[in-house]
Design an enzyme around this catalytic site. Structure first.
Site, PDB file in Angstrom:
ATOM      1  N   GLY A   6      36.765  14.898  70.078  1.00 62.48           N
ATOM      2  CA  GLY A   6      37.808  14.641  71.061  1.00 62.48           C
ATOM      3  C   GLY A   6      37.279  14.908  72.461  1.00 62.48           C
ATOM      4  O   GLY A   6      36.371  15.732  72.651  1.00 62.48           O
TER       5      GLY A   6
ATOM      6  N   GLN B  64      37.591  16.815  81.292  1.00 65.92           N
ATOM      7  CA  GLN B  64      36.239  17.242  80.884  1.00 65.92           C
ATOM      8  C   GLN B  64      35.136  16.370  81.465  1.00 65.92           C
ATOM      9  O   GLN B  64      33.962  16.722  81.365  1.00 65.92           O
ATOM     10  CB  GLN B  64      36.110  17.238  79.359  1.00 65.92           C
ATOM     11  CG  GLN B  64      36.982  18.274  78.676  1.00 65.92           C
ATOM     12  CD  GLN B  64      36.765  18.244  77.171  1.00 65.92           C
ATOM     13  OE1 GLN B  64      37.371  17.453  76.477  1.00 65.92           O
ATOM     14  NE2 GLN B  64      35.874  19.079  76.683  1.00 65.92           N
TER      15      GLN B  64
ATOM     16  N   CYS C 144      34.439  23.393  71.585  1.00 66.74           N
ATOM     17  CA  CYS C 144      34.815  22.527  72.702  1.00 66.74           C
ATOM     18  C   CYS C 144      33.546  22.152  73.452  1.00 66.74           C
ATOM     19  O   CYS C 144      32.704  23.016  73.716  1.00 66.74           O
ATOM     20  CB  CYS C 144      35.779  23.270  73.631  1.00 66.74           C
ATOM     21  SG  CYS C 144      36.290  22.294  75.048  1.00 66.74           S
ATOM     22  N   LEU C 145      33.418  20.868  73.790  1.00 64.17           N
ATOM     23  CA  LEU C 145      32.218  20.421  74.501  1.00 64.17           C
ATOM     24  C   LEU C 145      32.081  21.120  75.852  1.00 64.17           C
ATOM     25  O   LEU C 145      30.979  21.242  76.372  1.00 64.17           O
ATOM     26  CB  LEU C 145      32.247  18.897  74.692  1.00 64.17           C
ATOM     27  CG  LEU C 145      32.211  18.065  73.398  1.00 64.17           C
ATOM     28  CD1 LEU C 145      32.357  16.590  73.704  1.00 64.17           C
ATOM     29  CD2 LEU C 145      30.924  18.333  72.614  1.00 64.17           C
TER      30      LEU C 145
ATOM     31  N   HIS D 250      44.373  20.230  70.776  1.00 64.62           N
ATOM     32  CA  HIS D 250      43.270  20.771  71.578  1.00 64.62           C
ATOM     33  C   HIS D 250      43.061  19.926  72.841  1.00 64.62           C
ATOM     34  O   HIS D 250      42.951  20.461  73.949  1.00 64.62           O
ATOM     35  CB  HIS D 250      41.997  20.814  70.717  1.00 64.62           C
ATOM     36  CG  HIS D 250      40.771  21.266  71.441  1.00 64.62           C
ATOM     37  ND1 HIS D 250      40.085  22.409  71.113  1.00 64.62           N
ATOM     38  CD2 HIS D 250      40.104  20.724  72.503  1.00 64.62           C
ATOM     39  CE1 HIS D 250      39.048  22.552  71.930  1.00 64.62           C
ATOM     40  NE2 HIS D 250      39.039  21.532  72.789  1.00 64.62           N
ATOM     41  N   GLU D 251      43.045  18.595  72.671  1.00 66.75           N
ATOM     42  CA  GLU D 251      42.800  17.702  73.812  1.00 66.75           C
ATOM     43  C   GLU D 251      43.991  17.684  74.777  1.00 66.75           C
ATOM     44  O   GLU D 251      43.819  17.654  75.991  1.00 66.75           O
ATOM     45  CB  GLU D 251      42.479  16.280  73.336  1.00 66.75           C
ATOM     46  CG  GLU D 251      41.257  16.163  72.431  1.00 66.75           C
ATOM     47  CD  GLU D 251      40.032  16.878  72.974  1.00 66.75           C
ATOM     48  OE1 GLU D 251      39.838  16.906  74.204  1.00 66.75           O
ATOM     49  OE2 GLU D 251      39.270  17.428  72.165  1.00 66.75           O
TER      50      GLU D 251
ATOM     51  N   HIS E 134      43.866  20.358  77.224  1.00 65.12           N
ATOM     52  CA  HIS E 134      42.978  20.103  78.366  1.00 65.12           C
ATOM     53  C   HIS E 134      43.738  19.438  79.517  1.00 65.12           C
ATOM     54  O   HIS E 134      43.471  19.714  80.682  1.00 65.12           O
ATOM     55  CB  HIS E 134      41.803  19.209  77.963  1.00 65.12           C
ATOM     56  CG  HIS E 134      40.665  19.938  77.312  1.00 65.12           C
ATOM     57  ND1 HIS E 134      40.002  20.988  77.913  1.00 65.12           N
ATOM     58  CD2 HIS E 134      40.064  19.761  76.109  1.00 65.12           C
ATOM     59  CE1 HIS E 134      39.036  21.425  77.106  1.00 65.12           C
ATOM     60  NE2 HIS E 134      39.063  20.703  75.998  1.00 65.12           N
TER      61      HIS E 134
HETATM   62 NI    NI Z   1      37.797  20.875  74.337  1.00 68.63          NI
END
Ligand code: NI
Length: 183
Positions: free
Chosen positions: A45, A50, A98-99, A140-141, A144
């Site tokens: 995701g 991000q 998470c990236l 999760h996304e 963000h």
């Molecule tokens: Ni993330």
């Protein structure tokens, strides 16, 4: 193009994102590039903040789970101006990463199912329930786009134990295989 991924400590990850309007320039190209960026980073995701864009847009790619769960074999979705309006009382834990927080993996408690209104990439409105892995990634996304990262959802005890690692991220002390930036 492949975007560099913004790392924890950047202000854009803490902002509440703005709604996307239908006249947003080159939205199709942006979405395509986000999928490219996500697959290059081996993630499931990616939210627009991000990559430094504070807009209510995120993508989900559950295809890496397709082998164990065939119904996810083609699961790639775009969510614009999403609004979660119902969350199940039942919760469970899942080990998240998470990236934007390379190297951190923690068990996070979240509702097992949600209901959400959103627009797809063609600005078609949907009102849909999600559960299982898609519900997990979507929440999760979605966070963000609200300026929330997964470590915010941990107990304060656990967060305290991670403080050193989190500070390290803000100072560039991390390693990962994809392009990143601190803004
Ligand atoms: Ni993330």
């Amino acid at each position: 193009m492949i975007y560099p991924i913004v790392i924890y400590g950047s202000q854009v990850l803490r902002q509440k994102a703005e709604p996307v309007t239908p006249d947003y320039p080159d939205l199709g190209k942006l979405i395509e590039d986000m999928f490219l960026t996500l697959s290059e980073a081996d993630g499931v995701g990616l939210a627009a903040p991000q990559i430094g864009k504070s807009i209510k847009l995120f993508i989900v790619d559950c295809t890496p789970w397709g082998e164990e769960q065939p119904e996810l074999a083609d699961y790639r979705k775009v969510f614009i101006n999403a609004e979660i309006y119902e969350r199940s009382e039942e919760t469970d834990f899942f080990n998240e990463g998470c990236l934007s927080l390379p190297g951190l993996h923690e068990d996070v408690r979240r509702p097992v199912s949600i209901r959400m209104r959103y627009l797809d990439e063609n600005f078609v409105e949907h009102d849909e329930a999600f559960d299982g892995l898609p519900a997990r990634v979507i929440q999760h996304e979605y966070d963000h786009t609200e300026g929330v990262v997964f470590t915010d959802r941990l107990s304060s005890l656990r967060r305290n134990l991670l403080r050193g690692k989190l500070t390290g991220l803000t100072k560039g002390k991390y390693r990962c295989a994809y392009k990143t930036k601190q803004i």
